[in-house]
Design a protein around this motif. Structure first.
Motif, PDB file in Angstrom:
ATOM      1  N   ALA A 257       3.361   1.251 -10.773  1.00 39.29           N
ATOM      2  CA  ALA A 257       2.153   1.678 -10.184  1.00 39.29           C
ATOM      3  C   ALA A 257       2.119   1.741  -8.676  1.00 39.29           C
ATOM      4  N   THR A 258       1.404   2.541  -7.954  1.00 40.66           N
ATOM      5  CA  THR A 258       1.345   2.852  -6.689  1.00 40.66           C
ATOM      6  C   THR A 258       0.023   1.860  -6.054  1.00 40.66           C
ATOM      7  N   VAL A 259      -0.324   1.066  -5.093  1.00 41.55           N
ATOM      8  CA  VAL A 259      -1.528   0.515  -4.727  1.00 41.55           C
ATOM      9  C   VAL A 259      -2.027   1.791  -3.882  1.00 41.55           C
ATOM     10  N   GLU A 260      -3.436   2.160  -4.376  1.00 41.66           N
ATOM     11  CA  GLU A 260      -3.942   3.055  -3.691  1.00 41.66           C
ATOM     12  C   GLU A 260      -5.062   2.698  -2.664  1.00 41.66           C
ATOM     13  N   GLY A 261      -5.661   1.465  -3.092  1.00 41.75           N
ATOM     14  CA  GLY A 261      -6.699   0.667  -2.274  1.00 41.75           C
ATOM     15  C   GLY A 261      -7.256  -0.466  -3.081  1.00 41.75           C
ATOM     16  N   VAL A 262      -8.437  -0.437  -2.735  1.00 42.14           N
ATOM     17  CA  VAL A 262      -9.570  -1.422  -3.219  1.00 42.14           C
ATOM     18  C   VAL A 262     -10.903  -0.807  -3.186  1.00 42.14           C
ATOM     19  N   ARG A 263     -11.570  -0.877  -4.155  1.00 42.89           N
ATOM     20  CA  ARG A 263     -13.011  -0.505  -4.199  1.00 42.89           C
ATOM     21  C   ARG A 263     -14.008  -1.890  -3.368  1.00 42.89           C
ATOM     22  N   PRO A 264     -15.334  -1.325  -2.752  1.00 40.04           N
ATOM     23  CA  PRO A 264     -15.961  -2.281  -2.061  1.00 40.04           C
ATOM     24  C   PRO A 264     -16.529  -3.580  -2.852  1.00 40.04           C
ATOM     25  N   THR A 265     -16.282  -3.182  -4.254  1.00 37.20           N
ATOM     26  CA  THR A 265     -16.616  -4.428  -5.128  1.00 37.20           C
ATOM     27  C   THR A 265     -15.514  -5.192  -5.493  1.00 37.20           C
ATOM     28  N   GLY A 266     -14.314  -5.029  -4.969  1.00 33.02           N
ATOM     29  CA  GLY A 266     -13.204  -5.695  -5.081  1.00 33.02           C
ATOM     30  C   GLY A 266     -12.039  -5.171  -6.209  1.00 33.02           C
TER      31      GLY A 266
ATOM     32  N   LEU B   2       0.791  -1.167  -0.072  1.00 31.73           N
ATOM     33  CA  LEU B   2      -0.011  -0.172  -0.110  1.00 31.73           C
ATOM     34  C   LEU B   2       0.799   1.190   0.087  1.00 31.73           C
ATOM     35  N   GLY B   3       0.431   2.186  -0.802  1.00 31.13           N
ATOM     36  CA  GLY B   3       1.459   3.348  -0.856  1.00 31.13           C
ATOM     37  C   GLY B   3       2.750   3.505  -1.385  1.00 31.13           C
ATOM     38  N   THR B   4       3.221   2.439  -2.019  1.00 30.82           N
ATOM     39  CA  THR B   4       4.309   2.171  -2.535  1.00 30.82           C
ATOM     40  C   THR B   4       4.617   1.860  -3.864  1.00 30.82           C
ATOM     41  N   CYS B   5       5.416   2.214  -4.769  1.00 29.84           N
ATOM     42  CA  CYS B   5       5.464   2.004  -6.172  1.00 29.84           C
ATOM     43  C   CYS B   5       6.351   0.527  -6.598  1.00 29.84           C
ATOM     44  N   HIS B   6       5.622  -0.163  -7.540  1.00 27.34           N
ATOM     45  CA  HIS B   6       6.301  -1.221  -7.854  1.00 27.34           C
ATOM     46  C   HIS B   6       5.712  -1.801  -9.120  1.00 27.34           C
ATOM     47  N   PRO B   7       6.588  -2.539  -9.909  1.00 24.46           N
ATOM     48  CA  PRO B   7       6.167  -3.205 -11.188  1.00 24.46           C
ATOM     49  C   PRO B   7       5.015  -3.972 -11.202  1.00 24.46           C
ATOM     50  N   PHE B   8       3.827  -4.146 -12.228  1.00 26.25           N
ATOM     51  CA  PHE B   8       2.910  -4.964 -12.278  1.00 26.25           C
ATOM     52  C   PHE B   8       2.775  -5.334 -13.725  1.00 26.25           C
TER      53      PHE B   8
END
Length: 250
Positions: A206-215, A190-196
């Protein structure tokens, strides 16, 4: 009730038997055809870890909100590891990581009745006392490796079930925001930049910012744009395991 059996094809298959009811748990020492996410098999040496399936009947939960059940299951494992002093994170959607290594995984299957869930099976495998792994496995770890000690597997399983039911009680009580907040705070990277890796094979940072309630996973790409991905549309790349040459993780 915990049903401890010696062998089955998979605990999720066994849990489909109608004799198991809401709140029951099937724990098997050996699975001849254990299943994981993305069609992977789940291998577990006998007597070292726990593989179990919990049967729940969240008939109050709309199918459109089924990701809340995933949050319940994932948080229950993280909660339990934390009680043993092991800091764990949830790698979207529901793998459990200690550092950059996988300690637990799960396969969740639902039956529907109309627009709601009828019967849900959370098949969970937790590496507990295993310290040597098949070298073909990319990045495994266990509670024993993370802590330097061994554990009573029955005790750990009972705690896992207790935490699962506690989180399920939150879901039943309508504490959706609490579950979503706790899942968000415990997300891996969460909040850190990595390759995907995207579904077309391209690599993005990209950086993980979160997840929507629908997943859907929310990633902010290096160009500043926010994107949302469903399961199978994006893959985490782990440094030292599958980070491509010329794409250093940070």
């Amino acid at each position: 009730m915990i049903y401890h059996i010696q062998q089955t094809t998979s605990t999720n298959d066994e849990a489909r038997d109608a004799r198991y009811r809401h709140g029951d748990v099937v724990w098997a020492e050996w699975q001849s055809a254990g299943r994981g996410q993305r069609g992977h098999s789940w291998l577990c040496p006998e007597g070292l870890n726990v593989t179990y399936s919990a049967i729940l009947e969240p008939t109050f939960l709309p199918a459109t909100e089924q990701f809340l059940f995933t949050e319940v299951a994932a948080l229950s494992v993280v909660d339990t590891l934390g009680e043993y002093g092991i800091e764990a994170r949830i790698k979207w959607t529901n793998d459990i990581y200690v550092g950059d290594r996988k300690c637990a995984g799960m396969l969740i299957e639902h039956d529907l009745r109309g627009a709601n869930l009828a019967r849900s099976i959370a098949g969970i495998g937790v590496n507990i006392n295993q310290t040597e792994f098949d070298p073909s496995l990319p990045n495994p770890t266990s509670m024993a490796l993370a802590s330097g000690r061994t554990f009573d597997r029955r005790e750990v399983l009972e705690r896992l079930v207790d935490r699962l039911m506690a989180r399920y009680a939150q879901l039943e009580a309508g504490e959706r925001e609490t579950l979503q907040r706790d899942y968000h705070e415990r997300m891996y990277r969460l909040g850190t930049c990595h390759p995907f890796r995207l579904a077309d094979g391209s690599i993005v940072r990209a950086t993980v910012e979160g997840v929507r309630p629908t997943g859907e996973l929310q990633l902010r790409h290096d160009d500043g744009t926010l994107h949302e991905y469903l399961f199978r549309q994006v893959e985490f790349l782990i440094e030292g395991r599958d980070t491509p040459a010329g794409t250093p993780a940070r």
